[in-house]
Motif scaffolding. Sequence first.
Motif, PDB file in Angstrom:
ATOM      1  N   THR A 153      -4.863  68.534  55.104  1.00 27.52           N
ATOM      2  CA  THR A 153      -6.033  69.388  55.365  1.00 27.52           C
ATOM      3  C   THR A 153      -7.276  68.834  54.677  1.00 27.52           C
ATOM      4  O   THR A 153      -7.197  67.969  53.803  1.00 27.52           O
ATOM      5  CB  THR A 153      -5.794  70.822  54.852  1.00 27.52           C
ATOM      6  OG1 THR A 153      -5.693  70.799  53.420  1.00 27.52           O
ATOM      7  CG2 THR A 153      -4.526  71.420  55.457  1.00 27.52           C
ATOM      8  N   LEU A 154      -8.400  69.409  55.045  1.00 27.89           N
ATOM      9  CA  LEU A 154      -9.676  69.001  54.466  1.00 27.89           C
ATOM     10  C   LEU A 154      -9.709  69.239  52.958  1.00 27.89           C
ATOM     11  O   LEU A 154     -10.255  68.423  52.208  1.00 27.89           O
ATOM     12  CB  LEU A 154     -10.809  69.787  55.143  1.00 27.89           C
ATOM     13  CG  LEU A 154     -12.215  69.623  54.574  1.00 27.89           C
ATOM     14  CD1 LEU A 154     -12.670  68.170  54.684  1.00 27.89           C
ATOM     15  CD2 LEU A 154     -13.190  70.545  55.282  1.00 27.89           C
ATOM     16  N   ILE A 155      -9.111  70.340  52.504  1.00 29.94           N
ATOM     17  CA  ILE A 155      -9.205  70.707  51.094  1.00 29.94           C
ATOM     18  C   ILE A 155      -8.041  70.177  50.271  1.00 29.94           C
ATOM     19  O   ILE A 155      -7.943  70.454  49.074  1.00 29.94           O
ATOM     20  CB  ILE A 155      -9.280  72.243  50.924  1.00 29.94           C
ATOM     21  CG1 ILE A 155      -8.005  72.901  51.484  1.00 29.94           C
ATOM     22  CG2 ILE A 155     -10.530  72.781  51.584  1.00 29.94           C
ATOM     23  CD1 ILE A 155      -7.920  74.378  51.186  1.00 29.94           C
ATOM     24  N   GLY A 156      -7.148  69.408  50.888  1.00 29.41           N
ATOM     25  CA  GLY A 156      -5.959  68.945  50.187  1.00 29.41           C
ATOM     26  C   GLY A 156      -6.240  67.984  49.059  1.00 29.41           C
ATOM     27  O   GLY A 156      -5.490  67.932  48.084  1.00 29.41           O
ATOM     28  N   MET A 177     -11.302  71.835  58.865  1.00 29.61           N
ATOM     29  CA  MET A 177     -10.142  72.106  58.029  1.00 29.61           C
ATOM     30  C   MET A 177      -8.887  71.340  58.447  1.00 29.61           C
ATOM     31  O   MET A 177      -8.224  70.706  57.623  1.00 29.61           O
ATOM     32  CB  MET A 177      -9.860  73.616  58.020  1.00 29.61           C
ATOM     33  CG  MET A 177      -8.671  74.025  57.177  1.00 29.61           C
ATOM     34  SD  MET A 177      -8.866  73.685  55.406  1.00 29.61           S
ATOM     35  CE  MET A 177     -10.203  74.813  55.020  1.00 29.61           C
ATOM     36  N   PHE A 178      -8.545  71.378  59.729  1.00 30.19           N
ATOM     37  CA  PHE A 178      -7.277  70.784  60.160  1.00 30.19           C
ATOM     38  C   PHE A 178      -7.457  69.509  60.990  1.00 30.19           C
ATOM     39  O   PHE A 178      -6.527  69.080  61.667  1.00 30.19           O
ATOM     40  CB  PHE A 178      -6.470  71.824  60.940  1.00 30.19           C
ATOM     41  CG  PHE A 178      -6.061  73.012  60.110  1.00 30.19           C
ATOM     42  CD1 PHE A 178      -5.045  72.909  59.165  1.00 30.19           C
ATOM     43  CD2 PHE A 178      -6.717  74.229  60.249  1.00 30.19           C
ATOM     44  CE1 PHE A 178      -4.681  73.994  58.388  1.00 30.19           C
ATOM     45  CE2 PHE A 178      -6.344  75.328  59.476  1.00 30.19           C
ATOM     46  CZ  PHE A 178      -5.338  75.211  58.542  1.00 30.19           C
ATOM     47  N   ASP A 179      -8.638  68.906  60.918  1.00 27.90           N
ATOM     48  CA  ASP A 179      -8.863  67.651  61.655  1.00 27.90           C
ATOM     49  C   ASP A 179      -8.039  66.499  61.094  1.00 27.90           C
ATOM     50  O   ASP A 179      -7.792  65.509  61.781  1.00 27.90           O
ATOM     51  CB  ASP A 179     -10.354  67.280  61.632  1.00 27.90           C
ATOM     52  CG  ASP A 179     -11.183  68.166  62.544  1.00 27.90           C
ATOM     53  OD1 ASP A 179     -10.574  68.934  63.313  1.00 27.90           O
ATOM     54  OD2 ASP A 179     -12.424  68.102  62.484  1.00 27.90           O
ATOM     55  N   PHE A 180      -7.628  66.627  59.836  1.00 31.27           N
ATOM     56  CA  PHE A 180      -6.813  65.567  59.217  1.00 31.27           C
ATOM     57  C   PHE A 180      -5.329  65.700  59.580  1.00 31.27           C
ATOM     58  O   PHE A 180      -4.556  64.770  59.379  1.00 31.27           O
ATOM     59  CB  PHE A 180      -6.958  65.607  57.689  1.00 31.27           C
ATOM     60  CG  PHE A 180      -8.321  65.203  57.195  1.00 31.27           C
ATOM     61  CD1 PHE A 180      -8.594  63.890  56.860  1.00 31.27           C
ATOM     62  CD2 PHE A 180      -9.328  66.142  57.058  1.00 31.27           C
ATOM     63  CE1 PHE A 180      -9.847  63.513  56.406  1.00 31.27           C
ATOM     64  CE2 PHE A 180     -10.590  65.776  56.604  1.00 31.27           C
ATOM     65  CZ  PHE A 180     -10.853  64.460  56.277  1.00 31.27           C
ATOM     66  N   GLY A 184      -2.452  63.097  59.035  1.00 31.60           N
ATOM     67  CA  GLY A 184      -1.880  63.402  57.721  1.00 31.60           C
ATOM     68  C   GLY A 184      -0.521  64.056  57.796  1.00 31.60           C
ATOM     69  O   GLY A 184       0.381  63.732  56.998  1.00 31.60           O
ATOM     70  N   LEU A 185      -0.322  64.958  58.751  1.00 30.34           N
ATOM     71  CA  LEU A 185       0.962  65.641  58.859  1.00 30.34           C
ATOM     72  C   LEU A 185       2.066  64.668  59.266  1.00 30.34           C
ATOM     73  O   LEU A 185       3.187  64.735  58.739  1.00 30.34           O
ATOM     74  CB  LEU A 185       0.863  66.785  59.875  1.00 30.34           C
ATOM     75  CG  LEU A 185       2.119  67.658  60.039  1.00 30.34           C
ATOM     76  CD1 LEU A 185       2.504  68.301  58.706  1.00 30.34           C
ATOM     77  CD2 LEU A 185       1.880  68.732  61.107  1.00 30.34           C
ATOM     78  N   GLY A 186       1.746  63.761  60.192  1.00 32.49           N
ATOM     79  CA  GLY A 186       2.735  62.762  60.593  1.00 32.49           C
ATOM     80  C   GLY A 186       3.155  61.883  59.434  1.00 32.49           C
ATOM     81  O   GLY A 186       4.361  61.619  59.234  1.00 32.49           O
TER      82      GLY A 186
END
Length: 555
Positions: A153-156, A177-180, A184-186
Amino acid sequence: MQSISVDLMILMTILLVTLILFVWGRWRYDIVALFALLAVAITGIISFDQVFLGFGHPAVITVAAVLVISRGLTKSGFVDVISRYTSRVGDNIVVQIMTLTGLVIILSAFMNNIGALAILMPVAIRMIRKSGKSPSLVLMPLAFGSMLGGLITLIGTPPNIIIATFRDQYGTGPFFMFDFAPVGLGIAIVGFLFISLVGWRLIPQREGQADHALIQIKDYVTELYIPEKSKMIGKRVRDLEAMTEENVAVVAILRKEQRFPAPSSRRMLREGDVLILRGESREFKLLADSAELGIVENKRYKEDLLRSDDVSIIEAVIMPHSLMVGKSARNLQLHSNYGVNILAIARQGRRLSARLGSIRLRSSDVLLMQVPTDKMSDTLSTLGCLSLAEREIQFGRPRQVMLAVLIFGSAILVSFLNILPIQIAFTCAALAMVAFGVLSINEAYKGIDWPVIILLGAMIPVGQALEISGGAQMIANTLLEIGGSIPPYLALLIILVITMFLSDLVNNAATAVLMAPIAINVALGLGVSIDPFLMAVAIGASSAFLTPIGHQSST
């Protein structure tokens, strides 16, 4: 060949010196960043009225707000409510690592990864010790998981916030917020599977003392008593400790039916007092002779004598920014100033047997300490230590937990729907944490990692100077000239690898600030979108897996 101006030569020299100082580690990274900022100002590369604008940058404000919110979530007991269920996973090491790593990845995606790591480390250590295995098997997976979670996430993690603001400066709007998450999740999932199934098996097992041996201090403790006519009658604890230059510590006093664990340095000594002392045998003999003390024949020592409702025994690790680094217990006067006694020190998995009062402490040293229970949190925060194995986990009140989650969730929703910019939404949430009593004002300020804030505020103008001076363009052109007509995917790989290498040596936020303008110029030179290149910098800056100095989680 592009000509190099005098200003650009000066800037490159400043950056080179800055990188060397970052790697050297002689001065903390925020001090080095301030040096770089003042150097570019004094040399005229940026104007004086722009020197401190970085401290009001949206990225700096957002990072500070996220740190306060993370402190609120921790203080409310939210993380403890989640982590307590991990104790039910059983003794299977693979299941334990999967549970702990998965949980820290999830938490680190939405709160400060150091905060998530700090909460789960005691849980992990208790869990693995019950299985009879070394804590080192879970600590490295936990550290790596906290870094992987920050990618989602953006704030991670601060680099994500920095990268989002660089994108906004180029007119395409910030990352949200969730554009990463698609990238990032992969990476987090692949990393999670590797760590849980394969990676932990590659962790080297140190020979010698087991990690739990730090607790066993019986061989370093003795009992002496104050006989009639001893010159120590009427003296204070600090007078006795001063006779050995604090290499012997009074860890408890037994007085008839009373006992005083970690007695105050001002406590008066009386005839008949039995002193439980921590030190080495040769120090005990010298002290007994010089202080006219008697040796107790029927020793009553057991660890419970060293703790009480007012005094706790904890293990803690010294953090890189700790005021203890480079100093000894004698220099710090820990007992007099903080009511703290060091019972044992471990370094790189091995217990140190030298005179504890004289040992110069280092970052990552593990200490076994007596600490006043009611001041434990403040004392550890002041000293710059992270607790590893507190005896109990405290749980917040349900109302506080729900309130903290509601405030945090509202900030995420408002940011996700683009109702407010993230720096405004999260500052409102941080203020709400204080206004509704989740945090006190002092706790909110203590929750902010000020060295990171100073680093960001100082390095952002330096990064802008790299762009304005043409330095970023020159580096990008050099990379493109060396590579010839390389395809964009290969240029992207080069940027990623350079960023990953740099983040192993330099703070990840500083890496993002320096690499982002270079990546943008490479993308523009190739005539492609800047987004993949910014994403590569974000991923690379948070992938400091090779060294213990690139990221605070590894340290």
